[in-house]
Every structure is written in C-alpha cells, then in structure tokens.
Scaffold this motif. Structure first.
Motif, PDB file in Angstrom:
ATOM      1  N   TYR A   1       0.873  -1.182   0.000  1.00 49.91           N
ATOM      2  CA  TYR A   1       0.000   0.000   0.000  1.00 49.91           C
ATOM      3  C   TYR A   1       0.909   1.230   0.000  1.00 49.91           C
ATOM      4  CZ  TYR A   1      -3.152  -3.719   1.362  1.00 49.91           C
ATOM      5  OH  TYR A   1      -3.851  -4.897   1.392  1.00 49.91           O
ATOM      6  N   TRP A   2       0.414   2.325  -0.507  1.00 51.15           N
ATOM      7  CA  TRP A   2       1.346   3.404  -0.794  1.00 51.15           C
ATOM      8  C   TRP A   2       0.936   4.762  -0.228  1.00 51.15           C
ATOM      9  CZ3 TRP A   2       5.958   1.978  -1.984  1.00 51.15           C
ATOM     10  CH2 TRP A   2       6.132   0.695  -2.535  1.00 51.15           C
ATOM     11  N   PRO A   3       0.884   4.876   1.096  1.00 53.75           N
ATOM     12  CA  PRO A   3       0.767   6.226   1.661  1.00 53.75           C
ATOM     13  C   PRO A   3       2.120   6.927   1.539  1.00 53.75           C
ATOM     14  CG  PRO A   3       1.138   4.653   3.417  1.00 53.75           C
ATOM     15  CD  PRO A   3       1.001   3.839   2.145  1.00 53.75           C
ATOM     16  N   ASP A   4       2.118   8.229   1.522  1.00 54.35           N
ATOM     17  CA  ASP A   4       3.386   8.960   1.536  1.00 54.35           C
ATOM     18  C   ASP A   4       4.022   8.826   2.920  1.00 54.35           C
ATOM     19  OD1 ASP A   4       3.017   9.867  -1.087  1.00 54.35           O
ATOM     20  OD2 ASP A   4       1.781  11.542  -0.389  1.00 54.35           O
ATOM     21  N   ALA A   5       5.334   8.602   2.952  1.00 58.25           N
ATOM     22  CA  ALA A   5       6.044   8.453   4.222  1.00 58.25           C
ATOM     23  C   ALA A   5       6.385   9.838   4.775  1.00 58.25           C
ATOM     24  CB  ALA A   5       7.307   7.615   4.028  1.00 58.25           C
ATOM     25  N   THR A   6       5.360  10.513   5.289  1.00 54.72           N
ATOM     26  CA  THR A   6       5.513  11.889   5.767  1.00 54.72           C
ATOM     27  C   THR A   6       5.587  11.992   7.280  1.00 54.72           C
ATOM     28  OG1 THR A   6       3.114  12.170   5.824  1.00 54.72           O
ATOM     29  CG2 THR A   6       4.243  12.758   3.772  1.00 54.72           C
ATOM     30  N   GLY A   7       5.173  10.928   7.972  1.00 56.37           N
ATOM     31  CA  GLY A   7       5.078  11.014   9.422  1.00 56.37           C
ATOM     32  C   GLY A   7       3.813  11.709   9.885  1.00 56.37           C
ATOM     33  N   ILE A   8       2.907  12.001   8.948  1.00 51.27           N
ATOM     34  CA  ILE A   8       1.629  12.655   9.263  1.00 51.27           C
ATOM     35  C   ILE A   8       0.489  11.734   8.821  1.00 51.27           C
ATOM     36  CG2 ILE A   8       0.171  14.687   8.915  1.00 51.27           C
ATOM     37  CD1 ILE A   8       2.716  16.218   8.125  1.00 51.27           C
ATOM     38  N   PHE A   9      -0.452  11.483   9.709  1.00 50.19           N
ATOM     39  CA  PHE A   9      -1.582  10.616   9.382  1.00 50.19           C
ATOM     40  C   PHE A   9      -2.569  11.427   8.538  1.00 50.19           C
ATOM     41  CE2 PHE A   9      -5.304   7.966   9.927  1.00 50.19           C
ATOM     42  CZ  PHE A   9      -4.792   6.685  10.055  1.00 50.19           C
ATOM     43  N   ASP A  10      -2.439  11.298   7.222  1.00 50.70           N
ATOM     44  CA  ASP A  10      -3.226  12.104   6.292  1.00 50.70           C
ATOM     45  C   ASP A  10      -4.225  11.229   5.535  1.00 50.70           C
ATOM     46  OD1 ASP A  10      -1.562  10.654   4.644  1.00 50.70           O
ATOM     47  OD2 ASP A  10      -0.344  12.372   4.030  1.00 50.70           O
ATOM     48  N   GLN A  11      -4.850  11.802   4.529  1.00 51.70           N
ATOM     49  CA  GLN A  11      -5.878  11.090   3.782  1.00 51.70           C
ATOM     50  C   GLN A  11      -5.328   9.860   3.080  1.00 51.70           C
ATOM     51  OE1 GLN A  11      -9.354  11.884   3.639  1.00 51.70           O
ATOM     52  NE2 GLN A  11      -9.293   9.771   2.851  1.00 51.70           N
ATOM     53  N   ARG A  12      -4.130   9.964   2.515  1.00 53.94           N
ATOM     54  CA  ARG A  12      -3.541   8.812   1.833  1.00 53.94           C
ATOM     55  C   ARG A  12      -3.263   7.672   2.820  1.00 53.94           C
ATOM     56  NH1 ARG A  12      -1.580   9.272  -3.358  1.00 53.94           N
ATOM     57  NH2 ARG A  12       0.000   7.679  -2.927  1.00 53.94           N
ATOM     58  N   THR A  13      -2.882   8.030   4.035  1.00 56.48           N
ATOM     59  CA  THR A  13      -2.650   7.000   5.049  1.00 56.48           C
ATOM     60  C   THR A  13      -3.972   6.355   5.457  1.00 56.48           C
ATOM     61  OG1 THR A  13      -0.750   8.284   5.854  1.00 56.48           O
ATOM     62  CG2 THR A  13      -1.565   6.519   7.274  1.00 56.48           C
ATOM     63  N   GLU A  14      -5.010   7.167   5.618  1.00 60.45           N
ATOM     64  CA  GLU A  14      -6.341   6.634   5.915  1.00 60.45           C
ATOM     65  C   GLU A  14      -6.766   5.637   4.841  1.00 60.45           C
ATOM     66  OE1 GLU A  14      -9.517   9.302   6.884  1.00 60.45           O
ATOM     67  OE2 GLU A  14      -8.123  10.793   7.694  1.00 60.45           O
ATOM     68  N   ASN A  15      -6.576   6.016   3.585  1.00 58.60           N
ATOM     69  CA  ASN A  15      -6.983   5.136   2.483  1.00 58.60           C
ATOM     70  C   ASN A  15      -6.186   3.829   2.505  1.00 58.60           C
ATOM     71  OD1 ASN A  15      -8.831   7.026   1.569  1.00 58.60           O
ATOM     72  ND2 ASN A  15      -7.432   7.909   0.054  1.00 58.60           N
ATOM     73  N   ALA A  16      -4.898   3.915   2.824  1.00 56.57           N
ATOM     74  CA  ALA A  16      -4.062   2.713   2.869  1.00 56.57           C
ATOM     75  C   ALA A  16      -4.534   1.777   3.985  1.00 56.57           C
ATOM     76  CB  ALA A  16      -2.597   3.098   3.064  1.00 56.57           C
ATOM     77  N   VAL A  17      -4.836   2.328   5.150  1.00 53.05           N
ATOM     78  CA  VAL A  17      -5.340   1.515   6.257  1.00 53.05           C
ATOM     79  C   VAL A  17      -6.676   0.877   5.866  1.00 53.05           C
ATOM     80  CG1 VAL A  17      -6.214   1.574   8.619  1.00 53.05           C
ATOM     81  CG2 VAL A  17      -4.126   2.824   8.037  1.00 53.05           C
ATOM     82  N   LYS A  18      -7.554   1.670   5.257  1.00 53.38           N
ATOM     83  CA  LYS A  18      -8.856   1.162   4.840  1.00 53.38           C
ATOM     84  C   LYS A  18      -8.702   0.014   3.847  1.00 53.38           C
ATOM     85  CE  LYS A  18     -13.165   2.645   2.624  1.00 53.38           C
ATOM     86  NZ  LYS A  18     -13.911   3.802   2.052  1.00 53.38           N
ATOM     87  N   ASN A  19      -7.791   0.174   2.874  1.00 57.51           N
ATOM     88  CA  ASN A  19      -7.601  -0.863   1.857  1.00 57.51           C
ATOM     89  C   ASN A  19      -6.954  -2.111   2.450  1.00 57.51           C
ATOM     90  OD1 ASN A  19      -8.719   0.800  -0.098  1.00 57.51           O
ATOM     91  ND2 ASN A  19      -6.746   1.621  -0.764  1.00 57.51           N
ATOM     92  N   PHE A  20      -6.071  -1.926   3.417  1.00 58.74           N
ATOM     93  CA  PHE A  20      -5.457  -3.073   4.082  1.00 58.74           C
ATOM     94  C   PHE A  20      -6.528  -3.921   4.762  1.00 58.74           C
ATOM     95  CE2 PHE A  20      -3.892  -4.882   8.085  1.00 58.74           C
ATOM     96  CZ  PHE A  20      -2.950  -5.766   7.602  1.00 58.74           C
TER      97      PHE A  20
END
Length: 214
Positions: A100-119
């Motif tokens: 899954y490909w959230p940006d490695a920013t250290g911030i829980f953002d929308q892309r991270t939410e989507n990655a968790v949801k897809n996982f």
C-alpha cells in the motif's frame, strides 16, 4: 553372463551424536478492544503449526481482529487524522512494505487513511472509524513478534475468555537447533549450508548445518 559396471565414488557418511534445543518462543498477547468489557475469542483464523508473518490475521477478540505487524517503533496509541510522529512514519513504511502506498511523511493524512482502509478491506474486514466516520488506526488490533515471523505452537479456541495476561497462545520465533560434537577428522565434511539427516527415537528429519566452531 556379463553386466555393465559403472565406476562411482562411494559417498562417505559420518555419524555425530547431538542434542536438540527448542527454538525461542513468546506468548502472543492480545488487547481488550476499545469499548469491550472483556476479551472473548470470537474467531480463530490460523491453525496450530501455521507460520505467521506481518499482515497475518490470527484471531478476533471481542469482535475485533488481531493482526501481526512489524515496525521499528513499538505500538502505543491510536492514530487519526492529523497525528504525526515516528510511530505514524513507521506505520506508513510498514504499509508500503505490505503493498500500500501512503506517503512516508510522518503525518496521518488522507492517503494514510486510504491505505489503512484498503489493508482491512483486503483482509475482508472493516477498518475502525472515529465518531466522525474517518478511518483510524487502532493499535490494539495489532501485535508484534520478535523477528517478525513465527510458528503457532498453541492457540486459543473460539469462545474462550482470555485470562488476565490476555495470551492467545505461544509462537516459536526460530526453528529448533541440534547441537553435536564432531571430531577434527569429521570437521572437513561439515560444510555450512549442507543438508544432513537427523534421527531421534526412530523419527527422521532433514536439517541444514548453520555454523560450526572449534
């Protein structure tokens, strides 16, 4: 009468007495999910003897999953939109390693939410959400194993109520080791990586030489 003769070198074999030591193991401990009063095993997804690794779904406790995870930063808090820190970065890097490909920013953002949801979706589960229906990361739904992989040695059953230590079972984190003593003359045949036959009380198995020393 005549017969064909084939010239071959006979393979030399050596016999070494040895003792077996069980590989290290740890207790696999769950957590009581947020909002639950006690830890009841509501589902089990693996069998005894199964190998588990990051991303493995092991069981459900009080209706929520227990999933193997590996990060450099130990889990200690739930994460939601706007949270930041090394644990968020560790989650993002782990999700990247899982495909899954959230940006490695250290911030829980929308892309991270989507990655968790897809996982969760790919495990046929529903991701946890906050009161405003945004996906959050619930750290209590994940467990970490030393070395990241292991073999299930014992496991609870559906309907069990976990004891006070919240143990789901035992995971062996490294294979059994056989230690033997060879003579100096035998040492030349003991090559690291070579496969050997093991026998104990009529039980036969294969093993691989990991290392040897004087």
């Amino acid at each position: 009468m005549s017969a064909a003769v084939e010239r071959k070198s006979l393979a030399a074999s050596i016999v070494v007495s040895a003792t077996m030591t069980a590989g290290p193991s740890v207790s696999l401990r769950a957590s009581i999910p947020k909002g639950a009063d006690r830890a009841v095993v509501t589902a089990v997804y693996v069998d005894t003897g199964a190998t588990v690794a990051p991303g493995s779904l092991i069981a459900a406790v009080s209706g929520r999953p227990v999933i193997v995870m590996s990060t450099d930063v130990p889990l200690y808090r739930d994460l939601l939109e706007g949270d930041r820190g090394p644990d968020v970065l560790g989650l993002q890097k782990w999700l990247q390693g899982m495909g899954y490909w959230p940006d490695a920013t250290g911030i829980f953002d929308q892309r991270t939410e989507n990655a968790v949801k897809n996982f969760y979706r790919d495990l046929q589960l529903t991701a946890p959400t906050s009161e405003d229906k945004k996906v959050v990361f619930r750290w209590r739904e994940f467990v970490q194993i030393p070395g990241n992989t292991g073999t299930i040695m014992t496991l609870v059953r559906p309907g069990d109520v976990l004891a006070e230590d919240l143990s789901l079972g035992i995971v062996q984190t490294a294979p059994d080791m056989v230690v033997g003593r060879a003579t100096i003359d035998q040492a030349d045949a003991l090559v690291v990586g070579k496969q050997v036959d093991l026998e104990a009380e009529g039980y036969l198995a294969k093993g691989t030489i990991q290392h040897w020393f004087f």
